[in-house]
Design a protein around this motif. Structure first.
Motif, PDB file in Angstrom:
ATOM      1  N   ALA A 189       0.824  -1.217   0.000  1.00  0.00           N
ATOM      2  CA  ALA A 189       0.000   0.000   0.000  1.00  0.00           C
ATOM      3  C   ALA A 189       0.855   1.264   0.000  1.00  0.00           C
ATOM      4  O   ALA A 189       2.029   1.242  -0.380  1.00  0.00           O
ATOM      5  CB  ALA A 189      -0.967  -0.007   1.169  1.00  0.00           C
ATOM      6  N   VAL A 190       0.255   2.374   0.412  1.00  0.00           N
ATOM      7  CA  VAL A 190       0.889   3.696   0.316  1.00  0.00           C
ATOM      8  C   VAL A 190       1.093   4.254   1.716  1.00  0.00           C
ATOM      9  O   VAL A 190       0.135   4.402   2.473  1.00  0.00           O
ATOM     10  CB  VAL A 190      -0.003   4.670  -0.480  1.00  0.00           C
ATOM     11  CG1 VAL A 190       0.651   6.038  -0.579  1.00  0.00           C
ATOM     12  CG2 VAL A 190      -0.317   4.118  -1.858  1.00  0.00           C
ATOM     13  N   GLY A 191       2.321   4.543   2.072  1.00  0.00           N
ATOM     14  CA  GLY A 191       2.615   5.181   3.342  1.00  0.00           C
ATOM     15  C   GLY A 191       3.286   6.519   3.112  1.00  0.00           C
ATOM     16  O   GLY A 191       3.017   7.188   2.116  1.00  0.00           O
ATOM     17  N   SER A 192       4.191   6.878   4.020  1.00  0.00           N
ATOM     18  CA  SER A 192       4.827   8.186   3.901  1.00  0.00           C
ATOM     19  C   SER A 192       5.974   8.186   2.888  1.00  0.00           C
ATOM     20  O   SER A 192       6.535   9.224   2.578  1.00  0.00           O
ATOM     21  CB  SER A 192       5.331   8.635   5.277  1.00  0.00           C
ATOM     22  OG  SER A 192       6.339   7.758   5.728  1.00  0.00           O
ATOM     23  N   ALA A 251      -2.641   2.313  11.389  1.00  0.00           N
ATOM     24  CA  ALA A 251      -2.742   2.298   9.930  1.00  0.00           C
ATOM     25  C   ALA A 251      -3.054   0.893   9.433  1.00  0.00           C
ATOM     26  O   ALA A 251      -2.206   0.225   8.842  1.00  0.00           O
ATOM     27  CB  ALA A 251      -1.431   2.800   9.312  1.00  0.00           C
ATOM     28  N   PRO A 252      -4.298   0.423   9.655  1.00  0.00           N
ATOM     29  CA  PRO A 252      -4.624  -0.932   9.204  1.00  0.00           C
ATOM     30  C   PRO A 252      -4.520  -1.019   7.683  1.00  0.00           C
ATOM     31  O   PRO A 252      -5.045  -0.157   6.979  1.00  0.00           O
ATOM     32  CB  PRO A 252      -6.066  -1.120   9.670  1.00  0.00           C
ATOM     33  CG  PRO A 252      -6.625   0.254   9.807  1.00  0.00           C
ATOM     34  CD  PRO A 252      -5.464   1.117  10.227  1.00  0.00           C
ATOM     35  N   PRO A 254      -4.735  -3.784   4.400  1.00  0.00           N
ATOM     36  CA  PRO A 254      -5.056  -5.162   4.017  1.00  0.00           C
ATOM     37  C   PRO A 254      -3.911  -5.831   3.278  1.00  0.00           C
ATOM     38  O   PRO A 254      -3.029  -5.161   2.740  1.00  0.00           O
ATOM     39  CB  PRO A 254      -6.268  -4.986   3.095  1.00  0.00           C
ATOM     40  CG  PRO A 254      -6.166  -3.608   2.564  1.00  0.00           C
ATOM     41  CD  PRO A 254      -5.538  -2.791   3.659  1.00  0.00           C
TER      42      PRO A 254
ATOM     43  N   ARG B  62      -6.527   7.385   4.539  1.00  0.00           N
ATOM     44  CA  ARG B  62      -6.055   6.169   5.207  1.00  0.00           C
ATOM     45  C   ARG B  62      -5.771   5.059   4.197  1.00  0.00           C
ATOM     46  O   ARG B  62      -4.904   4.234   4.433  1.00  0.00           O
ATOM     47  CB  ARG B  62      -7.062   5.722   6.260  1.00  0.00           C
ATOM     48  CG  ARG B  62      -7.277   6.838   7.285  1.00  0.00           C
ATOM     49  CD  ARG B  62      -8.202   6.429   8.399  1.00  0.00           C
ATOM     50  NE  ARG B  62      -7.544   5.561   9.331  1.00  0.00           N
ATOM     51  CZ  ARG B  62      -8.049   4.414   9.764  1.00  0.00           C
ATOM     52  NH1 ARG B  62      -9.213   3.988   9.326  1.00  0.00           N
ATOM     53  NH2 ARG B  62      -7.390   3.697  10.612  1.00  0.00           N
ATOM     54  N   PHE B  63      -6.469   5.051   3.065  1.00  0.00           N
ATOM     55  CA  PHE B  63      -6.097   4.021   2.080  1.00  0.00           C
ATOM     56  C   PHE B  63      -5.086   4.550   1.070  1.00  0.00           C
ATOM     57  O   PHE B  63      -4.515   3.804   0.302  1.00  0.00           O
ATOM     58  CB  PHE B  63      -7.305   3.353   1.411  1.00  0.00           C
ATOM     59  CG  PHE B  63      -8.320   4.221   0.713  1.00  0.00           C
ATOM     60  CD1 PHE B  63      -8.021   4.835  -0.485  1.00  0.00           C
ATOM     61  CD2 PHE B  63      -9.588   4.387   1.241  1.00  0.00           C
ATOM     62  CE1 PHE B  63      -8.964   5.602  -1.151  1.00  0.00           C
ATOM     63  CE2 PHE B  63     -10.540   5.159   0.593  1.00  0.00           C
ATOM     64  CZ  PHE B  63     -10.232   5.777  -0.608  1.00  0.00           C
ATOM     65  N   CYS B  64      -4.821   5.849   1.142  1.00  0.00           N
ATOM     66  CA  CYS B  64      -3.778   6.426   0.277  1.00  0.00           C
ATOM     67  C   CYS B  64      -3.245   7.677   0.957  1.00  0.00           C
ATOM     68  O   CYS B  64      -3.816   8.757   0.826  1.00  0.00           O
ATOM     69  CB  CYS B  64      -4.344   6.755  -1.106  1.00  0.00           C
ATOM     70  SG  CYS B  64      -3.079   7.342  -2.237  1.00  0.00           S
ATOM     71  N   TYR B  65      -2.139   7.508   1.696  1.00  0.00           N
ATOM     72  CA  TYR B  65      -1.566   8.587   2.505  1.00  0.00           C
ATOM     73  C   TYR B  65      -1.395   9.865   1.673  1.00  0.00           C
ATOM     74  O   TYR B  65      -1.700  10.951   2.120  1.00  0.00           O
ATOM     75  CB  TYR B  65      -0.225   8.108   3.055  1.00  0.00           C
ATOM     76  CG  TYR B  65       0.424   9.021   4.024  1.00  0.00           C
ATOM     77  CD1 TYR B  65       0.118   8.977   5.380  1.00  0.00           C
ATOM     78  CD2 TYR B  65       1.382   9.937   3.597  1.00  0.00           C
ATOM     79  CE1 TYR B  65       0.735   9.823   6.281  1.00  0.00           C
ATOM     80  CE2 TYR B  65       2.002  10.786   4.490  1.00  0.00           C
ATOM     81  CZ  TYR B  65       1.676  10.738   5.831  1.00  0.00           C
ATOM     82  OH  TYR B  65       2.281  11.586   6.714  1.00  0.00           O
ATOM     83  N   VAL B 296     -11.209   1.041   4.325  1.00  0.00           N
ATOM     84  CA  VAL B 296      -9.817   1.108   3.868  1.00  0.00           C
ATOM     85  C   VAL B 296      -9.572   0.032   2.806  1.00  0.00           C
ATOM     86  O   VAL B 296      -8.960   0.294   1.761  1.00  0.00           O
ATOM     87  CB  VAL B 296      -8.856   0.933   5.071  1.00  0.00           C
ATOM     88  CG1 VAL B 296      -7.422   0.721   4.582  1.00  0.00           C
ATOM     89  CG2 VAL B 296      -8.941   2.143   5.992  1.00  0.00           C
ATOM     90  N   ARG B 300      -8.438   0.320  -1.145  1.00  0.00           N
ATOM     91  CA  ARG B 300      -7.250  -0.341  -1.685  1.00  0.00           C
ATOM     92  C   ARG B 300      -7.591  -1.177  -2.921  1.00  0.00           C
ATOM     93  O   ARG B 300      -6.814  -1.234  -3.877  1.00  0.00           O
ATOM     94  CB  ARG B 300      -6.601  -1.244  -0.630  1.00  0.00           C
ATOM     95  CG  ARG B 300      -5.989  -0.550   0.574  1.00  0.00           C
ATOM     96  CD  ARG B 300      -4.880   0.425   0.262  1.00  0.00           C
ATOM     97  NE  ARG B 300      -3.948  -0.117  -0.695  1.00  0.00           N
ATOM     98  CZ  ARG B 300      -3.183   0.632  -1.495  1.00  0.00           C
ATOM     99  NH1 ARG B 300      -3.248   1.955  -1.462  1.00  0.00           N
ATOM    100  NH2 ARG B 300      -2.366   0.087  -2.342  1.00  0.00           N
TER     101      ARG B 300
END
Lengths: 317, 317, 317, 317, 317, 317
Positions: A189-192, A251-252, A254, B62-65, B296, B300
Motif C-alpha cells: 500500500a501507500v505510506g509516507s 494504519a490498518p 489489508p 487512510r487508504f492512500c496517505y 480502507v 485499496r
C-alpha cells in the motif's frame, strides 16, 4: 552519564523479576518498555501506542497460561530453555526535559545490556523508539543485520523537521555504522514513502520483500538475504501483520502477513542467527477488540523468538 | 433526457476535483456514488449501504496517505500513471419520484461517460446498483465480460416482485445484450439462489468459481475464462472477501477470498484487458470496526485496479 | 433412569421440529444443546459459553438463508439430502442437583439417540460438555475414532480436583473403552497442558497435528490417521479456528485454522467415514462482533458436516 | 449571486419533500444540512460532524414513528400543526473553491428563505456553521435574540488565524447588526475561552447561564432574559446536553442539561416568541452508540421546536 | 388443559430453586420467563427480547451480590423478608404449534399461580407477553389496577391484523373484565399510537401521566390514581426509563424516567397495595453495554418490588 | 525507611512537573497514582483499575482544555488559584516483594507530603488503595473527617482473610486514630455488606446517606455532618456516581449520584474545610466508552476540588 531508574510497570512480563535500577541489571534476557519517541510537532502528547508496554504485559497469562507449560508453537516449554537471568526492566520514562536526553538514556540502557551480551526485547511505543536502540548497537562490537516486519518503508529523512520519528527508523539504520544490511518484509500500500525513499533504500541495498512476494515465496526468500553467522536485530511493527490478526494499529492495511507465516520465520532466524534484540512497536491498545487479540498476538511473537533463541539449536546458545 | 446535477459528496475521493454538473464532465477516469437500488417492499427506506459512498471517500487519506507517494501493491505512484482528467462526480441522488426515473438517470450518467471512453468507478449502495450501470453498456459499442467477486450468485429473476434488487444483478447481466459472458468468483454457503438459479447460470454459460476452488487453484483459473482482448466490467461485492478482512457487510460468510488473492487478480485483469468500469458494493458502514478497515480495504481494491489499468502495461493505455 | 424433558430453545435450529420429550425422539439426525459441564471451584456459575446453544440457533437464517436453497460449500441443497427425521431436542437443562446427575442425564439422552443410530450434533457450553457424550459411546457397539479441532490438548487428568472440566475431554476419551484412537488438530501456543500431558497423549498414540503442520501439509495428513471404515466422533472447539474468523472465544490464539481449510476436511471425513456425532463448543456469545460472525461460522461448520454425511457419497448413507 | 443546487440527502427528513433547486423553494418551514464550516489549519478535511445531517435524517422513523401519530411531548400530532409547505432542501455542498464562496452560498440560501419568512432548521456540521447563518439575519428586517444551548462560550475572536471556526459563533453574533441580545445556557468546565472572552461576553451583555445555575433555577431564569415579542434564533450544540444523553460529541462534559429540561424550555420559547430558525450542531455520528441515541435525541429536540412553533399557541402562527 | 413443563433457564434467578413441573409448583413468589408474544407478520422469528429472561438471570450476582446481604434501596435484606416458598419456574417455551396454544399455556401457568395467591414476576420478551398474563387475572377473583411504566401508550387494537402484539397490551387490559382501572406513566415522544388511541384511552379513563409531568409532580400524582385497597399489577417496559439508564431497548426515547424516581414509586405502590404480579419487558440484550447495565437495572427494579411487597409494612404481608 | 523513586507516568497530569524522587518533593499540591491494593487470593494479578492512573492522566486535555482557561464550574481559572508548587509524583510502583512493604511505601510517601502540609490527590486503583493513605493521616497531627462518595459501605473486617482489600477501607478508617468521624454518601443496592456491617457502621457513628436520601435532601444534609473547622479527607469511588455518567466501573449500580450534584458538594466542602487529600478510585478503563467519559468526569471532579480548595475563599488558603 548515570542512568536513572526506569518506571516500574503495572505488572511484570510473564513471571519475570522486575528490576528498575540499572546498577542491578545482570541479565541474559531482558525486556524494557519504551513508550515514547521523538514527537512530531502537531502531536506533542504521548500517543496511544505509549500505553502498549503495560497493555501487552497485562495480557501475559493469556499469551502464556504458565511459563512452565508446553508451547506447541516452539515444541518445548519456556522455563526449561530460558536462561535463569531474565529480567523485566520496566519502562524507560520521560518525565520532562528534552527528547535528546530521553533518547540518550534509552541508548544508555540498551548499551549496558548489550555490553553484558544480553538479548534485549523492547516494547514500543511507535516505530520511532527503534532509533535510540539502533544507536546502542555499537556496544556489540560486531556487524548486525536488521530484519524488519512492517507494512511501511520508514525511510523518511525527516517529516516536519523531525528526524527520529516513526517514519524514519530504517533510514536511521542505514546510517548506523554497526548496521551491515537490512531486510524489510511486508511492504504494501501507500505510506509516507515517496519514490525517492524507495530509490534510496534500494541504492543502499536494503532487501525489500513486499507482502505479496512473501505470500508467494515464503520465508526462504527472506532467510537468504541474511548472511550466515551474522547477528540480527528484529524490528516488528504490528501493522506488518494483517489487520484481521492485529487490528489495534493506527494504519490498518489489508494484505498483511499472517501469524502462521511470521512465527516460523522468526523462529528460523532465531535458530540460524544470534538475535541480539528485537522490538515490537505500534500496538494501539485503545483499538484492541474486547478479547485483546492484538496484545495476545504480540506476546506470542515475542515468545516464539525467545524459545527459538535459547532452545538447544538456538542462535543465543 | 437531460441529466440533473449529482449530489456533492461530503469530501472528494482522494484529491480528485468534484464536478457535479453532467454538462461539464470530461474525464478519462471518473468515480460516482450510487447510494440506492430498487427497494424491496419490506424495506422501502435507504439501507445502511446507502451511506457507503461518503464513508469510503472519508477514509481516503487512510487508504492512500498521499496520491504521489509510492504504492507497494502496484509498484508505482498513482499520480504518475493516472490520466490528468480524473473526476469525482459526486452521488447520483434520489430525491423523490419513481425508481424508474432514478435508474434512468444513473444509466444516463454512465452512458455519457462511456461515450467519452472514460473508466468508471461506481460506489454502492447494495448490489442492485449494478443494474442501471449494466443498462449503459450499450454506449461502449463492444461486447463486455462481467467479472464478479461475490459470495452469492445474484441470479434471482425477482424477489417479492422486484426485478432490479440486490439479488438479481447477474441475472440482469445475462439478458443485457452487451454482456458477452461472465465469471463469478467467491461463491460459497447458502444465499437467495435455489437449484433453479444455479442451473440457469450454468445454462447461460457463466463461469462459476467457488471460493474453495479459488483457494485451491488461484487466479489463473479465473483469468482463463475471459477471452483475450475482451473488455471487462468488474463488480465487487464486499462479502466476496472474507469477513475477517471486510467485516462491515450484511451477510458475513466464512471461507471468503483474501485481499492478497484478490488484489493481484484484479491487477492481472486490468493489465490484460481494458476494464471499462467497476463497482464496489455492499459495504455497510455501521458495522465497520473502530479502525474502519472495511472502507480502507474497499479503497485499496479500487486503487489496485486504477494503477494497473493506467500503468504502462495497463489495459486502459 | 427415566430421562426428564429437555428445555425448549428460544428458537429452533434452522426449521427443524422441536421435540423435548425423550419418549418421542425418533430421529436420524438430532441436535441437542448442552450448556454446562462440571464447574471448576472458582467459577461455580454458568459461564458465557452456556448461552451459546441459543445464540447459535438464533443466527440460523444467517448461516442458512433457507434450507432448500443451494449450498455452494457442499454442492447441493440441505433439504434434498437430509433424512426426513431431523429433530431439535432443545437443551439439556441443569436445574439443581449434582453434576453427576446432570452428566448422567446427558449420557442417557445421547445413548438413546445412538441406539437409534441417529447422528447427533451437540452445541456447548465449554469443552467439558464432551465428557458425558463420550460416556454414551458404548451404545454404538463399535469402536470410534475421535477427531478434535482445537488449539489446546485438553489432556489434564484434573484441575483443582475436577476431572470432567474443559481441560480434560481428550484425556477422558483416552480412557473411554469405545474410543479406538484419536487425532488432535490445530494445537498451538501454551494452554493448561504441561510436558507430562503431552507425553501421555503421545504414549497413548494420539495423533498430534499442530496448527503449523496443518498449514503446511493440509488435510491429507489428518485423513491418513483415521483407519478406513472406522466410525468418527468430531469435537470442534471454536478456538481451534483462528480468532480472526471465530473471535468470540475465551482464549483467542493466533495462528489458527481457517474455515476454508477446516470445512473441506470435515466434509472429507464425513464422506469417507460414518460421523456418529459431533460437538461444537467454546463459543462465548458476549464477545461476538456486532455481525455475529462466530455464530454464523459455527453454523456453517455444522452444515458442512450434515450435508456431506447424508449426501449420496456420504458416510451416513 | 446565483445559488447552485444543494446536494440531495441520502434520505429525506421525516417524510418531507426534497427540493434542491433554490429557484423552486417555497416554504414555511425548511430544513437544510450544512456539513462544513471554516476549517482550522491543522484539520483541513471535513470532520466527523460533517456526516451528521445525513445520519440524523436516517433516524427519522426512530424519532418519529409516523408524523401523523400522537406526540406526547407536544400534545398534538405534527401533521395537523405543520404548515403544508415544508421542505427538505438537502445539504449545502462544498465541492471545491474557497470557504468564502461556500459561506456566501449558505448565507444566500438562508437569506432567500428568511425573505419568504420561512422557519429554517439547520443541521451541522460543527458550530462554525452557525456563522454564515447569522450573516443572513439581515434578511429578516427585525432584531433577533440568540439563544444558545452549549457547554462552551464560543467567543474566541480567532483561533490559529481562523475567525469563523467552531470556537467563534457567539462572538460573531455579537458583531452581527441584526442580533439584539443573546442568552447562553449550559456553560460548564473548561473550553477554549479564556478570562478575556468571558469578560467580553459579559461586557456585551450576554446572559450567561451555567449548567449548574440552570439545574438550580430552571427555565424561567432563561425565559426572562428574552425581551417580549422579540424574534429568536436557537443554536443548539449537542454538547450542551449531558453526555449521558447525547454521547456522540467531540467534547463530552459532565454536568450537562437534560432533555427533560431542555425540551420544555425550547417549547416555551417557541410559544412565546417567533423562532425564526434553529441549528443543531456538533453531533459526531462515529461516536454514537449502537442504538443511535444521540441522533434520536437530536431529532426529538427539533420536533419539539417545530410542534410548539406551529401549534395553535405557537410563535410562528 | 394439562400444562407442559417449562424450559429450564441457563441459570436460576438469584439463588432460587428451579421447578419446571407445574404439578410441583407451590409458591408464594414465583418468577417465570415468557420469551415470546404474538409475532407480527413481517417478523415471524423470535426477536432479540426473547433472550432477555436468561440474560437478566445471568446478571443475578451483579444486581444482588448475595441475597442475605443488606440492601440500601429497601433498608433490609431480601432473605429475611422473602417468603420461604420462592421459585424460579423457568421459561414458558414455544416449540411449535400455534400462538393460541402457547398463549393459553402462559395463561394457564399464571392462573395456577394466582389461584395459590402467589406473587408472580414475569420476564419478557416484548410487551405482547403481558396479554396472556392479563387473561389469567380472573383467577384472582378481585378487581385489579394496572400500573404501567412505559414511553408508549400501547393501545393499538391491532397492527397488521395482529391483536396481541407489543403495541396492544393496554388496549387488551381495557377489555379484560378483571381490570378495574389503569395508570400509564412515562409517556413521551411518538410511537404507534394515533390520536384515536389517545382518545380511546382517555375515554376508558386511563390515567395518562407523561414523563414530563412525572418529572414535575413526582410519584404522589401517580399514587393518587390507584384506589385504596386495590390490588395492582405492574407492567414495566424498559423504555419507560431513560435510555441513559436502560440503553438496551429497541426504541430509545429521551426524557425518560430515572431509576431514582421509579424505584421509590414501585416501593410505595408495593407497600400500599398488594402487587399481585409484575412484568419487566422489552430488554434487548444485544444492545446492552459491555457492563450489562440494562440487565442490572432490570434486576434492581424487581428486587425493589419484592422487598417492599414482603417487608413488614408490605402489601403482600 | 528510605523511599524508592516512584514510577514515571506515561504523561503528566495536566501540565504539572513530574518529580519521582521523594527527596525532591516540595509541594503544596501533589498527585500520586496508586495502582494496587492488597489482592484477594482469587485475583492475585493487578486488576483493570490498576491502569486508571495513566488513563485518567492521558485525558488531561479533554477535562481541561488549557489550565489557564476559564472554568465555568468553579468560576475562575486554575492557573490563577493553584499554588505554584504543584507536582505529579508519578505512580507508587510494586515491583515484587510483599504487599506490606508496598503499603508501607505508600504510607511513607503520603506522610512525607502531609508533613509538608501538601494537599494530596491519589489516583487508584481499587478502593483498597485508600487504606495505606489512611495510615499516613497521623502525620497531620490533627483529627480528620472522612467523606466518602460510594455506592457501597466498604465496612468488611475481612474478605477471604484479606483485611486491606477494596471491601474494607471505611472499616479501616474507623480504627484509624486520626479519623474523627465519617460520612458515607451514595449508598444503594446490595454489596458485600451484611446487616452486621451496617450495624457496626451505625454503632461507630458513621453518617450514612443513601443515594435516595441525597436525591431528596441534597448537599446540606451532608455538609451538616462535618464539624466546623474540621479537616476533611475525600474518598470518591467512581461507582458512587450513576453508571450513566461514569460507566467504566466494575459494579454499575442504578440510582447513583449525578455530577451536577456531586461537584457543588465537593466545592462546598473544599471551601468550608481544609481538604487535606482526596482519592478517586475504581475507574476501570477497559469499560470506558469510545469517548472516555468516565476518565473525563474523574478529572472534572478533581479539578472542582482543587479550584475550590485554593480559590480566595478556599479551605486550603
Amino acid at each position: 552519564m548515570t542512568l536513572q531508574p526506569t518506571a516500574v510497570p503495572v505488572r511484570q512480563f510473564l513471571d519475570w523479576p522486575v528490576v528498575t535500577n540499572p546498577a542491578e541489571w545482570e541479565a541474559d534476557v531482558a525486556i524494557l518498555g519504551i513508550p515514547r519517541s521523538e514527537p512530531y510537532p502537531r502531536d506533542p502528547q504521548p500517543n496511544d501506542q505509549a500505553r502498549a508496554p503495560d497493555a501487552i504485559r497485562s495480557h501475559s497469562s493469556r499469551f502464556c497460561y504458565a511459563s512452565g507449560n508446553w508451547d506447541f508453537d516452539t515444541g518445548t516449554d519456556l522455563t526449561s530453555v530460558l536462561p535463569s537471568r531474565h529480567l523485566d526492566l520496566g519502562n524507560a520514562a520521560w518525565s520532562g526535559g528534552s527528547y535528546d536526553e530521553y533518547a540518550a538514556s534509552v541508548t544508555g540502557y540498551v548499551r549496558q545490556l548489550w555490553r553484558q551480551r544480553a538479548q534485549v526485547v523492547l516494547l514500543g511505543g511507535d516505530h520511532g523508539v527503534t532509533i535510540p536502540v539502533l544507536d546502542a548497537l555499537d556496544a556489540l562490537g560486531e556487524p548486525v543485520h536488521v530484519l524488519q516486519i512492517d507494512a511501511h518503508l520508514d525511510w523518511r529523512e525527516e517529516v516536519d523537521g523531525v528526524r527520529r520519528g516513526y517514519s524514519s527508523p530504517l533510514r536511521w539504520a542505514s546510517t548506523t555504522p554497526a548496521v551491515a544490511g537490512m531486510t524489510q518484509v511486508g511492504l504494501r500500500a501507500v505510506g509516507s514513502a515517496r519514490r525517492g525513499e524507495v530509490d534510496a533504500a534500494r541504492a543502499y541495498g536494503s532487501h525489500l520483500v513486499t507482502a505479496e512476494r512473501f505470500h508467494l515465496e515464503g520465508r526462504d526468500a527472506v532467510l537468504a538475504t541474511i548472511p550466515e553467522g551474522r547477528a540480527v536485530y528484529l524490528t516488528i511493527d504490528a501493522d506488518g501483520l494483517d489487520p484481521a490478526e492485529m487490528p489495534a494499529v493506527m494504519a490498518p492495511t489489508p494484505g498483511g502477513l499472517r501469524f502462521h507465516q511470521v512465527a516460523p520465520l522468526l523462529r528460523a532466524v532465531a535458530r540460524r542467527h544470534r538475535v541480539v534484540g528485537m522490538d515490537l512497536v505500534e500496538v494501539a491498545p485503545s483499538f484492541d477488540a474486547a478479547n485483546g487479540v492484538t496484545c495476545v498476538t504480540a506476546g506470542r511473537l515475542i515468545l516464539n523468538v525467545l524459545a527459538a533463541s535459547w532452545g538447544p539449536d538456538g542462535g543465543c546458545w
